[in-house]
Every structure is written in C-alpha cells, then in structure tokens.
Design an enzyme around this catalytic site. Structure first.
Site, PDB file in Angstrom:
ATOM      1  CB  CYS A 107      -0.561   7.011  -7.837  1.00  0.00           C
ATOM      2  SG  CYS A 107      -0.631   5.590  -6.725  1.00  0.00           S
ATOM      3  CE1 TYR A 167      -5.578   0.916  -7.867  1.00  0.00           C
ATOM      4  CE2 TYR A 167      -3.480   1.949  -7.308  1.00  0.00           C
ATOM      5  CZ  TYR A 167      -4.849   1.962  -7.301  1.00  0.00           C
ATOM      6  OH  TYR A 167      -5.505   3.014  -6.726  1.00  0.00           O
ATOM      7  CD  GLU A 224       3.421   3.059  -6.506  1.00  0.00           C
ATOM      8  OE1 GLU A 224       2.649   3.610  -5.687  1.00  0.00           O
ATOM      9  OE2 GLU A 224       4.608   2.827  -6.267  1.00  0.00           O
ATOM     10  CE1 TYR A 234      -4.182  -1.815   0.655  1.00  0.00           C
ATOM     11  CE2 TYR A 234      -2.693  -3.276   1.839  1.00  0.00           C
ATOM     12  CZ  TYR A 234      -3.915  -3.038   1.244  1.00  0.00           C
ATOM     13  OH  TYR A 234      -4.879  -4.020   1.238  1.00  0.00           O
ATOM     14  CB  SER A 235       0.771   4.355  -2.024  1.00  0.00           C
ATOM     15  OG  SER A 235       1.053   3.753  -3.264  1.00  0.00           O
TER      16      SER A 235
END
Length: 361
Positions: free
Chosen positions: A319, A361, A359, A142-143
């Site tokens: 992100c 996902y 970044e 997790y960021s």
C-alpha cells in the site's frame, strides 16, 4: 464472541503544533494530547469496494470457492454519497515532526458502531462546502488505520492517517488538496461525512499461522496499523496470531516515521512474530551508496523473502506509491530465475491465490 483490547499506552511524536483532543468524559477515552489509553471493551461486528450513489448495502455473496481472507460478515457500501453517515471528530493530532517534509495527522471519528468494518477496508470522506461549480465535493477514499475494534476498543470509532496535500502548480500558485486539508484542520466536536465502508482486496488472511509481509510508503501504513493492532494489541477468542508479521515502511526522513512507538511496543511483546524494517530515503544508503528506498531495504533480505514467497501460507500486501511494485519486481526476477521460475507468471499465481494484494495510488 468475546474480544478485548489488551491494555496499551501509545504516544505519538510530539510537535510544536497543539494536538486536538476531545476532553475526557465518561464516554470519551481521550485524556491527554499525544496519548491514548486503550481499555478492554466488548467486541462488535466489524469492513472495503468503491462506493457509488446507486449501490446498496449488501453482505458479500457466497462464493463457490472459499476465500482465504477474513471475508465473513464483510459489509460494503452501507453509507453512500447522497446519504452519508455523519460522525464527529474525537481526536486529531499531528504525528510527524516539525521538520518533516509535509504533515501527517492521525484522527479518530465516532461511529457509534454504525459503520461496521474489517481490517483492510476503506471509508469515503466528503469535505464540507461546495466546489467551483457550486456542487458538493466528491468523496475521497482513505484506508482505515484502526482495527475493527477501533482505537478505543469499543467498536464505536474509526481512525485515519492523512497527509496534508499542499503543492505549487506550474503558475507558481500554492494549491491545497480540498479533502486532506479539511481533515487535517478538523477540530474535536466537528462533524464529518463518511461513506462506505468499501473494499475486500486488502482483507487479512484467515490463517493465524500465516506469514504476512506488509510493504508501505508514507500513509500507506494505514491498513497495516489495523492489521498489527489485531495481531499484537488485541485478544480474540477466535483469532490468535502465531505466524510472522514483517513490515517494511518507507519514508523520506526519520521525522516522517509513522507510529514507530507502537511498532516498537509490538516488537517487545512478540519478538518472534514481528519484524519491522525502515527505509529512510533521504538519510540512509545501502552498501553501494544508493538511497534507501523500500525496495532497496528489501533487497538486503531478498533470499529470505524469496524463500517465504515460495510458501503457500505467505501473503504480501502493498500500500502506497504506485512505483513501489516495479522496484520489488526488479528484486524478484533474478531470484526466481535461479529456481527456473518466471517471476511474473509466479506473481499471477500468487494473485490468483489471494497471496499478492496491492493498493497503490
């Protein structure tokens, strides 16, 4: 190096769900649900790369070419899955409205200063219990959503922004994500197994006069909250941000907007240095009647953004959901062509110069 957090009061959106907060004590800055009071505290060292069971804790090796990012003192893989750090949950509160499509929670864990990290890094979380094979759950990355000083300004905490994963599979069964539900259900005082910190891709630029364009969807806001706290809520002897921070945040509904109150305070404090634009896809449309996604909102400023991207002190950070980069490519291709530039070649140049950081996902 003296560093302090400027006095700030930040409230999260209220909801009918009770917020989980540790009781106030001489060592706990939490005093009330949905309300954090940040006081000046002394600074401490501050971290992000994929954790593995065989890696050892190391400082980043010296490079022949000096990085443009704040890499000095970066630590990675200090804690590994077989020997995680065990912190405690200090606060866990829902930050989306009751009518939002899904829940997102902001949580703060104690580290006692033993997980030094920098803005833009991540940590791993290992959920309690075992999987269907009787083995410990695998870690999930997790960021980090807090600056290196942490939400309480004492370098002894780390914060996350987590969306609860719940979906219906093809068989019609309700499936709950193991780690996200573990985290969203944590109560104050509960233990949490932490690995990392990891990663260097999303570290902030060193240049205090940089143009920093931040593109986020949903919980992809996490690293940018960490950036923005350092830029606008903290005072550092060795860093004073004088550039432009421009945030684009995409969410489905206005009740899903994350940390909006904080960003509005930043705009009040630094109107010349901070801009924020929201893209609320289920409620907003552009002039052509198209849904307002993050790339749709950016298209309204495409010429201005392209001019910024031609500067050697502009850094783009992205992100969130994987598809967002293609939408941004679609905007920039024609703009670059007008200047006789191939966008994809130019983007490669930006990446090589550490000015395009992704970044997803």
């Amino acid at each position: 190096m003296a560093t302090t957090v400027m006095a700030a009061a930040v409230s999260f959106p209220s909801s009918s769900a009770a917020s989980a907060v540790v009781k106030a004590s001489p060592t706990s800055p939490c005093a009330a649900p949905h309300f954090l009071s940040y006081r000046p505290r002394p600074a401490r060292a501050a971290i992000r790369a994929q954790a593995s069971a065989t890696d050892t804790a190391v400082e980043a090796p010296a490079k022949s070419k000096e990085s443009k990012k704040q890499e000095e003192g970066v630590v990675t893989n200090l804690y590994k899955p077989k020997e995680p750090y065990v912190g405690k949950c200090l606060l866990n509160t829902k930050i989306t409205g009751d009518d939002a499509p899904g829940e997102t929670w902001h949580m703060v864990f104690s580290t006692e200063g033993k997980i030094p990290y920098k803005e833009g890094q991540s940590i791993g979380i290992i959920a309690d219990g075992v999987d269907k094979n009787g083995k410990p759950h695998k870690l999930r990355l997790y960021s980090i959503a807090s600056s290196a000083l942490g939400d309480f300004g004492d370098s002894k905490t780390v914060s996350l922004c987590v969306k609860r994963l719940v979906y219906t599979n093809e068989a019609g069964e309700i499936v709950k994500g193991v780690c996200s539900n573990f985290l969203c259900d944590l109560k104050p005082g509960a233990d949490v197994q932490i690995t990392g910190p990891v990663g260097k891709e999303m570290l902030m630029p060193k240049d205090p006069n940089a143009n920093i364009i931040m593109l986020a969807t949903g919980t992809g806001i996490a690293p940018f909250r960490s950036f923005l706290w350092k830029m606008f809520f903290e005072k550092h002897d060795d860093y004073k941000f004088n550039g432009l921070g421009w945030l684009f945040l995409g969410v489905p509904t206005s009740s899903s907007l994350l940390y909006k109150e904080e960003f509005e305070k930043m705009k009040e404090k630094a109107p010349e240095n901070f801009r924020v634009d929201y893209a609320v896809s289920r409620e907003q449309t552009n002039a052509a009647g198209e849904r307002m996604y993050i790339q749709t909102r950016m298209a309204e400023y495409k010429e201005e953004l392209w001019e910024l991207l031609k500067k050697d002190n502009t850094y783009v950070y992205m992100c969130g959901l994987k598809g967002m980069e293609k939408g941004i490519d679609d905007i920039m291709v024609s703009l670059a062509e007008k200047d006789g530039i191939d966008w994809f070649d130019y983007k490669k140049k930006l990446k090589k110069g550490e000015q395009w950081n992704v970044e997803v996902y």
